[in-house]
Design a protein around this motif. Structure first.
Motif, PDB file in Angstrom:
ATOM      1  N   LYS A 116       0.837  -1.212   0.000  1.00 45.00           N
ATOM      2  CA  LYS A 116       0.000   0.000   0.000  1.00 45.00           C
ATOM      3  C   LYS A 116       0.867   1.254   0.000  1.00 45.00           C
ATOM      4  N   LYS A 117       1.942   1.181  -0.785  1.00 46.14           N
ATOM      5  CA  LYS A 117       2.859   2.312  -0.928  1.00 46.14           C
ATOM      6  C   LYS A 117       3.060   2.581  -2.415  1.00 46.14           C
ATOM      7  N   PRO A 118       3.106   3.853  -2.828  1.00 47.47           N
ATOM      8  CA  PRO A 118       3.262   4.153  -4.259  1.00 47.47           C
ATOM      9  C   PRO A 118       4.664   3.814  -4.768  1.00 47.47           C
ATOM     10  N   MET A 119       4.724   3.503  -6.031  1.00 47.01           N
ATOM     11  CA  MET A 119       6.014   3.290  -6.691  1.00 47.01           C
ATOM     12  C   MET A 119       6.367   4.558  -7.464  1.00 47.01           C
ATOM     13  N   ARG A 120       7.576   5.065  -7.236  1.00 50.00           N
ATOM     14  CA  ARG A 120       8.014   6.286  -7.914  1.00 50.00           C
ATOM     15  C   ARG A 120       9.294   6.006  -8.689  1.00 50.00           C
ATOM     16  N   VAL A 121       9.323   6.423  -9.942  1.00 52.28           N
ATOM     17  CA  VAL A 121      10.515   6.256 -10.775  1.00 52.28           C
ATOM     18  C   VAL A 121      11.561   7.272 -10.346  1.00 52.28           C
ATOM     19  N   ILE A 122      12.807   6.823 -10.218  1.00 54.11           N
ATOM     20  CA  ILE A 122      13.922   7.720  -9.882  1.00 54.11           C
ATOM     21  C   ILE A 122      14.497   8.227 -11.203  1.00 54.11           C
ATOM     22  N   GLN A 123      14.110   9.434 -11.539  1.00 49.52           N
ATOM     23  CA  GLN A 123      14.477   9.990 -12.840  1.00 49.52           C
ATOM     24  C   GLN A 123      15.993  10.084 -13.020  1.00 49.52           C
ATOM     25  N   ASP A 124      16.449   9.762 -14.235  1.00 51.55           N
ATOM     26  CA  ASP A 124      17.858   9.874 -14.622  1.00 51.55           C
ATOM     27  C   ASP A 124      18.785   8.954 -13.824  1.00 51.55           C
ATOM     28  N   SER A 125      18.222   7.909 -13.230  1.00 50.08           N
ATOM     29  CA  SER A 125      19.077   6.950 -12.510  1.00 50.08           C
ATOM     30  C   SER A 125      19.618   5.881 -13.451  1.00 50.08           C
ATOM     31  N   GLY A 126      19.007   5.751 -14.607  1.00 53.83           N
ATOM     32  CA  GLY A 126      19.472   4.772 -15.579  1.00 53.83           C
ATOM     33  C   GLY A 126      20.376   5.402 -16.618  1.00 53.83           C
ATOM     34  N   ASN A 127      20.613   4.666 -17.694  1.00 53.12           N
ATOM     35  CA  ASN A 127      21.400   5.200 -18.811  1.00 53.12           C
ATOM     36  C   ASN A 127      20.866   4.592 -20.102  1.00 53.12           C
ATOM     37  N   GLU A 128      21.634   4.693 -21.191  1.00 50.02           N
ATOM     38  CA  GLU A 128      21.141   4.207 -22.467  1.00 50.02           C
ATOM     39  C   GLU A 128      21.007   2.685 -22.509  1.00 50.02           C
ATOM     40  N   GLU A 129      21.671   1.988 -21.595  1.00 51.43           N
ATOM     41  CA  GLU A 129      21.613   0.526 -21.563  1.00 51.43           C
ATOM     42  C   GLU A 129      20.599  -0.010 -20.561  1.00 51.43           C
ATOM     43  N   VAL A 130      20.452   0.682 -19.428  1.00 50.59           N
ATOM     44  CA  VAL A 130      19.659   0.156 -18.316  1.00 50.59           C
ATOM     45  C   VAL A 130      18.587   1.162 -17.912  1.00 50.59           C
ATOM     46  N   PRO A 131      17.309   0.738 -17.817  1.00 52.61           N
ATOM     47  CA  PRO A 131      16.232   1.652 -17.417  1.00 52.61           C
ATOM     48  C   PRO A 131      16.411   2.180 -15.993  1.00 52.61           C
ATOM     49  N   ASP A 132      15.697   3.264 -15.709  1.00 53.80           N
ATOM     50  CA  ASP A 132      15.750   3.887 -14.386  1.00 53.80           C
ATOM     51  C   ASP A 132      15.333   2.915 -13.279  1.00 53.80           C
ATOM     52  N   MET A 133      15.850   3.181 -12.072  1.00 51.41           N
ATOM     53  CA  MET A 133      15.365   2.490 -10.884  1.00 51.41           C
ATOM     54  C   MET A 133      14.069   3.151 -10.429  1.00 51.41           C
ATOM     55  N   ALA A 134      13.422   2.509  -9.463  1.00 44.59           N
ATOM     56  CA  ALA A 134      12.228   3.094  -8.842  1.00 44.59           C
ATOM     57  C   ALA A 134      12.389   2.968  -7.332  1.00 44.59           C
ATOM     58  N   SER A 135      11.444   3.512  -6.606  1.00 45.44           N
ATOM     59  CA  SER A 135      11.472   3.396  -5.147  1.00 45.44           C
ATOM     60  C   SER A 135      10.076   3.057  -4.637  1.00 45.44           C
TER      61      SER A 135
END
Length: 390
Positions: free
Chosen positions: A271-290
């Protein structure tokens, strides 16, 4: 003293660099172990190249094999001296060695002509005594040390202490200077492999990236177990989501969620929202989330594939961990967690088919093969890995 303390383990790591222009290393080590005993033998053969490699390989193999069978030390050393082939040019059969045996919380250290082993306790050099006796005119130093949690033992060949002669260190990298270097590092937070890599990297720097002798460092660390729990993919049956997640979050250790659909299921469960951590990734790997209550949330198959690539590179050359440290992308962060921190890894592999992957080359079998490869890599690194299917 940590005898019989199951919350502690003996972690080992090493780094070895050949003398410039040599394809074979004149240093060699072997590890012999069973459930309650570990023997490490590090040897440095006379000269460099093929001859040195043969001498050091024979020395470490014979010594370790005989000692592991409880043969008397003097007999082991005499056997090595008899077995080594004579160098025709120098009329010598010579190989230095350091033996470290760890049994029930006690270290037994035998040293012959290698630079003295360095022991760190609470980040500072621990002074230890040794007895001297002679075997066939060889001066042997023997020590016994009762080990404690976070103790670090550094074994090395003289390629380290001689690093930089004629280049950036007039008299080489002397023993007190190596001790001072280690005391400046935050070794408590470093794995054994990372410590070894730092020492050899400094040797390379002093030698202007061209060593005049083989340099090998082997590090032993008494450390606490650190558990990492990974959930890769949601459970096969949706009605099992809550049961599986309750079990997952009841386990001690850090939590890693891999995959967008898996993260959505976890977000709903906590019951907690998922938020994307902007600019945590690069051209090879997508961003992380929290997600509050979760240590790491990453994308799935692309990130895991990169993690396996990084760990494979590290397995080939443990100095590669220094490269991974420079990167902050999700795959590097997760790879470092598994390399540096984890001693025990529990993988919960969700059997659910991902509809988003239908019609692509990322099918269920591909994901399963990747997890098996990750498990194999971690096992080879000495991690305890358990994979559960849900």
């Amino acid at each position: 003293m940590y005898e019989n303390d199951e919350s502690l383990i003996i972690e080992t790591g090493y780094t070895s660099i050949n003398k410039h222009s040599e394809t074979l290393c004149g240093d060699w080590f072997k590890v012999f172990e069973n459930t309650d005993r570990k023997i490490i033998v590090l040897s440095d053969g006379l000269g460099s190249g093929v001859k040195a490699n043969i001498l050091s390989t024979l020395t470490s193999t014979i010594l370790g094999t005989m000692l592991s069978k409880n043969m008397p030390l003097d007999e082991c050393i005499e056997t090595v001296a008899t077995a080594l082939p004579m160098c025709k040019e120098r009329r010598l059969a010579y190989s230095t060695f350091t033996v470290l045996e760890i049994t029930n919380g006690q270290a037994y250290l035998v040293q012959y002509d290698n630079p003295s082993a360095i022991i760190l306790r609470e980040g500072k050099r621990l002074s230890y005594n040794y007895n001297v006796h002679f075997v066939n005119e060889k001066e042997i130093h023997e020590s016994r040390i009762i080990l404690q949690k976070d103790d670090i033992i550094v074994l090395m060949t003289d390629g380290v202490t001689n690093a930089g002669i004629g280049k950036l260190a007039k008299n080489g990298w002397q023993h007190p200077e190596i001790i001072a270097f280690l005391e400046r590092l935050d070794t408590k937070q470093m794995s054994a492999s990372h410590i070894a890599a730092q020492i050899v990297n400094c040797s390379l720097t002093l030698s202007e990236d061209s060593l005049d002798d083989d340099a090998t460092v082997f590090v032993v660390k008494v450390r606490s177990r650190e558990v990492v729990n990974m959930l890769v993919g949601p459970p096969e049956n949706k009605e099992d989501d809550n049961k599986v997640l309750k079990l997952f979050f009841s386990k001690n250790g850090k939590t890693v969620i891999c995959g967008g659909s898996t993260a959505s299921v976890v977000s709903k469960y906590l019951k907690k929202p998922m938020r994307v951590i902007q600019d945590s990734g690069n051209e090879e790997v997508p961003d992380m989330a929290s997600i509050e209550g979760v240590d790491y949330v990453t994308e799935g198959i692309i990130t895991l594939k990169k993690v396996v690539e990084l760990i494979l590179e590290f397995s080939k050359n443990q100095m590669y961990c220094l490269n991974i440290f420079k990167s902050k992308d999700p795959a590097s962060v997760l790879a470092l967690l598994l390399i540096e921190e984890a001693t025990d890894v529990n993988i919960y592999f969700g059997m659910s088919e991902n509809v988003a992957h239908q019609g692509t080359d990322i099918d269920f079998d591909t994901k399963l093969a990747l997890i098996k490869q990750l498990e194999e890599c971690l096992n080879k690194m000495g991690k305890s890995v358990k994979t559960s299917f849900c």
